[in-house]
Design an enzyme around this catalytic site. Structure first.
Site, PDB file in Angstrom:
ATOM      1  N   ASP A 106       0.870  -1.180   0.000  1.00  0.00           N
ATOM      2  CA  ASP A 106       0.000   0.000   0.000  1.00  0.00           C
ATOM      3  C   ASP A 106       0.911   1.235   0.000  1.00  0.00           C
ATOM      4  O   ASP A 106       1.429   1.631  -1.039  1.00  0.00           O
ATOM      5  CB  ASP A 106      -0.897  -0.122   1.243  1.00  0.00           C
ATOM      6  N   ARG A 168     -10.112 -13.150   6.020  1.00  0.00           N
ATOM      7  CA  ARG A 168      -8.920 -13.770   5.417  1.00  0.00           C
ATOM      8  C   ARG A 168      -9.276 -15.031   4.640  1.00  0.00           C
ATOM      9  O   ARG A 168      -8.586 -15.432   3.719  1.00  0.00           O
ATOM     10  CB  ARG A 168      -7.895 -14.158   6.492  1.00  0.00           C
TER      11      ARG A 168
HETATM   12  P1  5GP Z   1       1.872  -0.520   3.764  1.00  0.00           P
HETATM   13  O1  5GP Z   1       2.902  -0.583   4.838  1.00  0.00           O
HETATM   14  O2  5GP Z   1       2.420  -0.813   2.375  1.00  0.00           O
HETATM   15  O3  5GP Z   1       1.086   0.770   3.794  1.00  0.00           O
HETATM   16  O4  5GP Z   1       0.791  -1.617   4.077  1.00  0.00           O
HETATM   17  C1  5GP Z   1       1.098  -2.939   4.039  1.00  0.00           C
HETATM   18  C2  5GP Z   1       0.198  -3.743   4.945  1.00  0.00           C
HETATM   19  O5  5GP Z   1      -1.017  -3.042   5.272  1.00  0.00           O
HETATM   20  C3  5GP Z   1      -0.220  -5.007   4.245  1.00  0.00           C
HETATM   21  O6  5GP Z   1       0.675  -6.061   4.502  1.00  0.00           O
HETATM   22  C4  5GP Z   1      -1.607  -5.250   4.832  1.00  0.00           C
HETATM   23  O7  5GP Z   1      -1.488  -5.964   6.040  1.00  0.00           O
HETATM   24  C5  5GP Z   1      -2.126  -3.871   5.150  1.00  0.00           C
HETATM   25  N1  5GP Z   1      -2.994  -3.357   4.071  1.00  0.00           N
HETATM   26  C6  5GP Z   1      -2.729  -2.385   3.183  1.00  0.00           C
HETATM   27  N2  5GP Z   1      -3.750  -2.182   2.352  1.00  0.00           N
HETATM   28  C7  5GP Z   1      -4.711  -3.049   2.728  1.00  0.00           C
HETATM   29  C8  5GP Z   1      -6.030  -3.346   2.229  1.00  0.00           C
HETATM   30  O8  5GP Z   1      -6.561  -2.774   1.267  1.00  0.00           O
HETATM   31  N3  5GP Z   1      -6.707  -4.316   2.880  1.00  0.00           N
HETATM   32  C9  5GP Z   1      -6.195  -4.992   3.946  1.00  0.00           C
HETATM   33  N4  5GP Z   1      -6.959  -5.934   4.485  1.00  0.00           N
HETATM   34  N5  5GP Z   1      -4.968  -4.751   4.438  1.00  0.00           N
HETATM   35  C10 5GP Z   1      -4.236  -3.784   3.825  1.00  0.00           C
END
Ligand code: 5GP
Length: 178
Positions: A106, A168
């Protein structure tokens, strides 16, 4: 499949199991070419990557190892931008060709942290494979080398991804209903 209620939020079907399978086939084909003779170490990031890791490695035909680590960075539907320590990194990483398996990238905060920790262990190489990638949310320069499916900036669940612990187990990917 119709819409699904998880706690306070409703989700609708977005990506089918079949579409996910085809996208994972393609990532696996690329990795099989890239890591021939290199005995890669796949590191799945728990909890979310259990589905992607299982689906991916059963398509990997080169000799490989797989392990899992855990980080905690996400609460509810907004990334906090804070990540904890990597738990469970017991393998010897030095000199290994590592492939990090993420359920979703993300903002990139989590992957940036993981890459920094792994770099301290002096691997021969590190690449990243993600089931889902949100290019519009990504704020880092680190390349996400292997992406199964790019998605717009919406909150999704299913195939390992949860909303506060639920969802999940749902097949395919579901998207929040606005
Ligand atoms: P980042 O650190 O890249 O912002 O986010 C990574 C983590 O955030 C992912 O491993 C996941 O656990 C969570 N995450 C990010 N976007 C989503 C989403 O759209 N849905 C869900 N369920 N988890 C997300």
């Amino acid at each position: 499949m119709s819409t699904v209620q998880l706690h306070d939020l409703r989700f609708e079907p977005f990506i089918s199991e079949q579409e996910l399978g085809l996208a994972i086939d393609s990532v696996a084909a690329d990795l099989n070419k890239k890591y021939e003779g290199k005995r890669p170490l796949f590191i799945g990031v728990l909890n979310g990557a259990f589905f992607f890791a299982a689906e991916l490695v059963k398509r990997i035909t080169v000799e490989c190892e797989i392990t899992f680590v855990k980080v905690a960075s996400y609460h509810g539907t907004a990334s906090t931008g804070k990540v904890d320590q990597l738990i469970g990194l017991n393998e010897r990483i030095s000199g290994r060709h590592v492939v990090v398996l993420e359920d979703i990238v993300d903002t990139g905060n989590t992957i940036e942290h993981i890459m920094a920790v792994l770099a301290d262990h002096h691997p021969a190489s590190v690449s990243i494979a993600a089931l889902l990638f949100k290019p519009d949310a990504y704020t880092k320069d680190i390349p996400i080398d292997h992406v199964a499916i790019r998605i717009p900036n919406a909150f999704v669940v299913g195939s390992g991804l949860d909303h506060d612990g639920l969802g999940r187990n749902l097949p395919g990917i579901l998207r929040i209903v606005q």
